[in-house]
Design a protein around this motif. Sequence first.
Motif, PDB file in Angstrom:
ATOM      1  N   SER A 167      -9.241  -0.068 -90.544  1.00 48.99           N
ATOM      2  CA  SER A 167      -8.183   0.680 -91.275  1.00 48.99           C
ATOM      3  C   SER A 167      -8.387   0.744 -92.725  1.00 48.99           C
ATOM      4  O   SER A 167      -9.154  -0.572 -93.302  1.00 48.99           O
ATOM      5  CB  SER A 167      -6.682  -0.510 -91.092  1.00 48.99           C
ATOM      6  N   ARG A 179      -8.353   4.581 -88.937  1.00 44.87           N
ATOM      7  CA  ARG A 179      -7.317   4.777 -89.392  1.00 44.87           C
ATOM      8  C   ARG A 179      -7.229   5.140 -91.036  1.00 44.87           C
ATOM      9  O   ARG A 179      -7.582   3.651 -91.568  1.00 44.87           O
ATOM     10  CB  ARG A 179      -5.886   4.256 -89.118  1.00 44.87           C
ATOM     11  N   PHE A 184       0.741   7.672 -95.667  1.00 39.71           N
ATOM     12  CA  PHE A 184       0.455   7.769 -94.948  1.00 39.71           C
ATOM     13  C   PHE A 184      -0.295   7.162 -93.976  1.00 39.71           C
ATOM     14  O   PHE A 184      -1.196   6.158 -95.005  1.00 39.71           O
ATOM     15  CB  PHE A 184      -0.367   9.165 -95.436  1.00 39.71           C
ATOM     16  N   HIS A 185      -0.337   6.714 -93.129  1.00 41.07           N
ATOM     17  CA  HIS A 185      -0.955   6.196 -91.950  1.00 41.07           C
ATOM     18  C   HIS A 185      -1.461   6.551 -90.819  1.00 41.07           C
ATOM     19  O   HIS A 185      -1.268   6.944 -89.779  1.00 41.07           O
ATOM     20  CB  HIS A 185      -1.122   4.782 -91.428  1.00 41.07           C
ATOM     21  N   ASP A 186      -2.807   7.291 -90.863  1.00 41.06           N
ATOM     22  CA  ASP A 186      -2.802   8.375 -89.976  1.00 41.06           C
ATOM     23  C   ASP A 186      -4.666   8.535 -89.551  1.00 41.06           C
ATOM     24  O   ASP A 186      -5.962   7.657 -90.425  1.00 41.06           O
ATOM     25  CB  ASP A 186      -2.459   9.750 -90.071  1.00 41.06           C
ATOM     26  N   THR A 187      -5.225   9.687 -89.085  1.00 44.94           N
ATOM     27  CA  THR A 187      -6.316   9.433 -88.928  1.00 44.94           C
ATOM     28  C   THR A 187      -6.956  10.402 -89.796  1.00 44.94           C
ATOM     29  O   THR A 187      -6.843  11.180 -90.251  1.00 44.94           O
ATOM     30  CB  THR A 187      -6.743  10.242 -87.591  1.00 44.94           C
ATOM     31  N   ALA A 221      -6.643  13.973 -90.130  1.00 41.53           N
ATOM     32  CA  ALA A 221      -4.890  14.147 -90.086  1.00 41.53           C
ATOM     33  C   ALA A 221      -5.197  14.346 -91.858  1.00 41.53           C
ATOM     34  O   ALA A 221      -4.143  15.344 -92.557  1.00 41.53           O
ATOM     35  CB  ALA A 221      -3.789  13.367 -89.715  1.00 41.53           C
ATOM     36  N   VAL A 222      -6.030  13.006 -92.753  1.00 41.16           N
ATOM     37  CA  VAL A 222      -5.468  12.609 -93.887  1.00 41.16           C
ATOM     38  C   VAL A 222      -6.363  13.649 -94.886  1.00 41.16           C
ATOM     39  O   VAL A 222      -5.849  14.061 -96.048  1.00 41.16           O
ATOM     40  CB  VAL A 222      -5.781  11.540 -94.135  1.00 41.16           C
TER      41      VAL A 222
END
Lengths: 261, 219
Positions: free
Chosen positions: A34, A218, A229-232, A235-236
Amino acid sequence: MTDPAINVSHVSKQFGETQVLRDISMQVEAGKVSCLIGPSGSGKSTLLRCMAFLEQATSGSIHIEGEPLGFTDGPQRRRQSPAELRRVRSRIGMVFQQFNLWPHMTALGNVAIALRKVRGMSRSDAEDRAMAQLDKVGLKERAHHYPAQLSGGQQQRVAIARALALDPTIMLFDEPTSALDPELTGEVLNVMRQLASEGMTMVVVTHEIGFAASVGNRIAFLDGGRLLFHDTPQAVFAAPREPRLEQFLDTYLDRGASMLK
Amino acid sequence: MSFDFAVILAKLPQILSGLGVTILIWVGGTFAAVVLGFVVATLRRFGGRGIEVILRAPIEILRGTPFLVQIFLLYFGGPYIGLRLDPWLAGLLGISIYGAAYYAEIFRAGFQSVPVGHVEAAECAGLSRNQIITAILLPEMALLVLPPALNMSVILLKETALLSLITVPELTMTVQAIGSQQYAFVESLVILALVYWALVELANWLGRYAERNLSKLSA
């Protein structure tokens, strides 16, 4: 289902009047990377330092592989005993922006000391193991140099070896390349890439957006103490829907674009 | 008028005896001052708020008054509270206490100069509090305080000359006495200056040697 490697649950943190972290919850699965990004003062370093209990959350809890870190579970929030804290924290390896090598010990001494004092290994066993770790980060030849005799990149690689020598299951990186020039940044990021490819669980606070995009499983974006936001990475970066995130990423694009002119 | 050093150098055995007393009080006093100063600084750093407040006042008084006044109070004022000391003991004690106040400040600054991150790194490596103090804080501090600590010992050496005023048979008192007997006041002062200077240079040379060996440890 197994516990996540790190489980941050409703963590808030205040420094006096200032609210640094606001009700942050996030999980990091074992074996994943992450990356925490965000503007200065967004709280990303504070969040990472809470994960090593170098900062104490004002409220909320953090669990490492299912075990509470720093404070006991239950209705009354009590500090863990120093021994208990050390036990839970032993799964975590921490790497700092300023390296924080101990200047009175050689690279080998920096890596070996905890093996001797914490693990109770003999001097020769500890130094053998330390030497193997230094070899892994490409610094076997520098083992007998003192930190002041090493470049910043080399110092940071020693710091990574020092953390790895204790067999952590989780590695935390607090802006590991922010004190380095671009050339030295590369050698440190390479070591981190290798570590990620070996399946180490990692949380990395970084301004290296390229590294975050390519190595991170992530991306966590913080702004004003909130986790927006905490995403792939896809997606970011491909479709930033959050306006604040879009604005933040634009500053990186601006710099890239201005180089082409 | 001509200088005649021979009349003073004829008393070489006496001079050497005075030099011996000076060196003994200097080395012994510096050692005691370092130990005492270290204990005080450690108590202030780790002993909690109450101890910090209690120890601050005496240090400020010792650093804020002339050494001459302190030894006069100790030697001439001591008997009023039942403290009767031999001159040399009063001198040794005076140097130790005076020096300790300064060493306490040097060590306090030393503790503060060790970056917090170095302690955090040690905590993350699993070292206990005592291990952090003995393996990280103290050795790092030793490096940082070496130059000011040596400088302070040179100052203490020169302060021992004041002990002649409470009749400690050290170098200054011995050589001045010889100068009076032989009517060679200026010569005695010149010799005094040269001997002290030689001692200071010796101390500085030792200090530079130590620093050179440790310089590879500091950025």
